[in-house]
Design a protein around this motif. Structure first.
Motif, short mmCIF file in Angstrom:
data_model
loop_
_atom_site.label_atom_id
_atom_site.label_comp_id
_atom_site.label_asym_id
_atom_site.label_seq_id
_atom_site.Cartn_x
_atom_site.Cartn_y
_atom_site.Cartn_z
N UNK A 1 24.25 17.52 6.68
CA UNK A 1 23.47 16.27 6.62
C UNK A 1 22.68 16.05 7.90
N UNK A 2 23.26 16.45 9.02
CA UNK A 2 22.55 16.31 10.30
C UNK A 2 21.24 17.09 10.22
N UNK A 3 21.33 18.32 9.71
CA UNK A 3 20.16 19.18 9.58
C UNK A 3 19.19 18.61 8.54
N UNK A 4 19.73 18.17 7.44
CA UNK A 4 18.92 17.62 6.35
C UNK A 4 18.13 16.40 6.83
N UNK B 1 0.85 -1.20 0.00
CA UNK B 1 0.00 0.00 0.00
C UNK B 1 0.88 1.24 0.00
N UNK B 2 0.28 2.42 -0.32
CA UNK B 2 1.08 3.66 -0.22
C UNK B 2 1.56 3.87 1.22
N UNK B 3 0.74 3.47 2.20
CA UNK B 3 1.16 3.63 3.60
C UNK B 3 2.42 2.80 3.88
N UNK B 4 2.44 1.57 3.38
CA UNK B 4 3.62 0.71 3.58
C UNK B 4 4.86 1.34 2.93
N UNK B 5 4.67 1.99 1.81
CA UNK B 5 5.79 2.64 1.12
C UNK B 5 6.36 3.77 1.97
N UNK B 6 5.48 4.64 2.47
CA UNK B 6 5.98 5.80 3.23
C UNK B 6 6.47 5.40 4.62
N UNK B 7 5.91 4.33 5.16
CA UNK B 7 6.47 3.81 6.42
C UNK B 7 7.89 3.27 6.16
N UNK B 8 8.05 2.64 5.00
CA UNK B 8 9.37 2.12 4.61
C UNK B 8 10.37 3.27 4.41
N UNK B 9 9.88 4.34 3.79
CA UNK B 9 10.77 5.51 3.55
C UNK B 9 11.17 6.13 4.89
N UNK B 10 10.22 6.24 5.81
CA UNK B 10 10.52 6.83 7.12
C UNK B 10 11.54 5.98 7.87
N UNK C 1 9.51 14.94 6.79
CA UNK C 1 8.64 14.92 5.62
C UNK C 1 8.06 13.53 5.38
N UNK C 2 8.86 12.47 5.58
CA UNK C 2 8.32 11.12 5.39
C UNK C 2 7.26 10.83 6.46
N UNK C 3 7.55 11.23 7.69
CA UNK C 3 6.61 10.95 8.79
C UNK C 3 5.30 11.71 8.60
N UNK C 4 5.39 12.93 8.08
CA UNK C 4 4.17 13.72 7.85
C UNK C 4 3.23 13.00 6.88
N UNK C 5 3.82 12.42 5.85
CA UNK C 5 2.98 11.71 4.87
C UNK C 5 2.40 10.43 5.49
N UNK C 6 3.20 9.75 6.30
CA UNK C 6 2.70 8.55 7.00
C UNK C 6 1.48 8.93 7.84
N UNK C 7 1.60 10.04 8.59
CA UNK C 7 0.50 10.47 9.47
C UNK C 7 -0.75 10.83 8.66
N UNK C 8 -0.54 11.52 7.52
CA UNK C 8 -1.69 11.89 6.68
C UNK C 8 -2.36 10.65 6.12
N UNK C 9 -1.55 9.69 5.66
CA UNK C 9 -2.12 8.46 5.10
C UNK C 9 -2.89 7.67 6.15
N UNK C 10 -2.40 7.70 7.37
CA UNK C 10 -3.10 6.99 8.46
C UNK C 10 -4.45 7.65 8.73
N UNK C 11 -4.44 8.98 8.70
CA UNK C 11 -5.65 9.75 8.93
C UNK C 11 -6.69 9.46 7.85
N UNK C 12 -6.23 9.40 6.63
CA UNK C 12 -7.12 9.18 5.49
C UNK C 12 -7.68 7.75 5.50
#
Ligand code: OFO
Length: 172
Positions: A124-127, A83-92, A134-145
């Motif tokens: 890189x530390x800052x990045x 699922x898209x959620x699994x993808x963004x959880x993987x990215x995070x 950004x990855x976590x934000x999308x995970x949270x949005x996908x969970x909400x949806x």
């Protein structure tokens, strides 16, 4: 002062990790595309470009410091997710791993009293803070949806608005 052999090896390993990140996100982009999520896919393609930029920044730094870049095999990434959620959880999860790799590099720079490399790595530390957020934000949005098609459609549209870092020439 040139970087130590140990630091050279560690930075080369990080170049490989960043190239792998780019591979992983391109693979995720392809899977998102096959799930008819063009906006998510395009966002992930831009993310893959960013990873290439991260690798190139390290590449240039190694050369600038009198070291050699030795490119190694890039591991093949996973190709399908459920699922898209699994993808963004993987990215995070992947970004958490990269953060730990960057932290290890900083530890080495401090141990070697290599202030120039330490200073370079702070970018890189800052990045990584942004990458994780950004990855976590999308995970949270996908969970909400959840499985609401409408919400996914809207988010896909929103994510498709992310501009690429650079454009490849098109046409003949
Ligand atoms: Fe290079 O920051 Fe993501 O992996």
């Amino acid at each position: 002062m040139a970087i130590s052999k140990k630091m050279e090896k560690a930075l080369n390993a990080q170049i490989n990790a960043e190239m792998y990140s780019s591979y992983l996100y391109l693979s995720m982009a392809s899977d998102l595309n096959s799930k008819a999520l063009d906006g998510f896919s395009s966002w992930m393609k831009t993310q893959a470009q960013e990873e290439l930029y991260h690798a190139m920044k390290l590449y240039d730094f190694v050369l600038e410091r009198g070291g050699s870049v030795v490119l190694d095999t890039i591991e093949a990434p996973q190709t399908e997710w459920k699922s898209p959620l699994a993808i963004f959880q993987g990215a995070y999860k992947h970004e958490l791993l990269v953060t730990s790799l960057i932290n290890n590099l900083v530890d080495l720079a401090i141990k070697e009293k290599d202030h120039a490399t330490n200073n370079f790595l702070q970018w890189y530390v800052k990045e990584q803070v942004e990458e994780e957020a950004s990855a976590d934000e999308i995970v949270q949005k996908l969970k909400l949806i959840g499985s609401q098609g409408n919400g996914i459609f809207m988010l896909d549209k929103e994510m498709g608005a992310r501009a690429p870092l650079f454009a490849f020439p098109t046409g003949e």
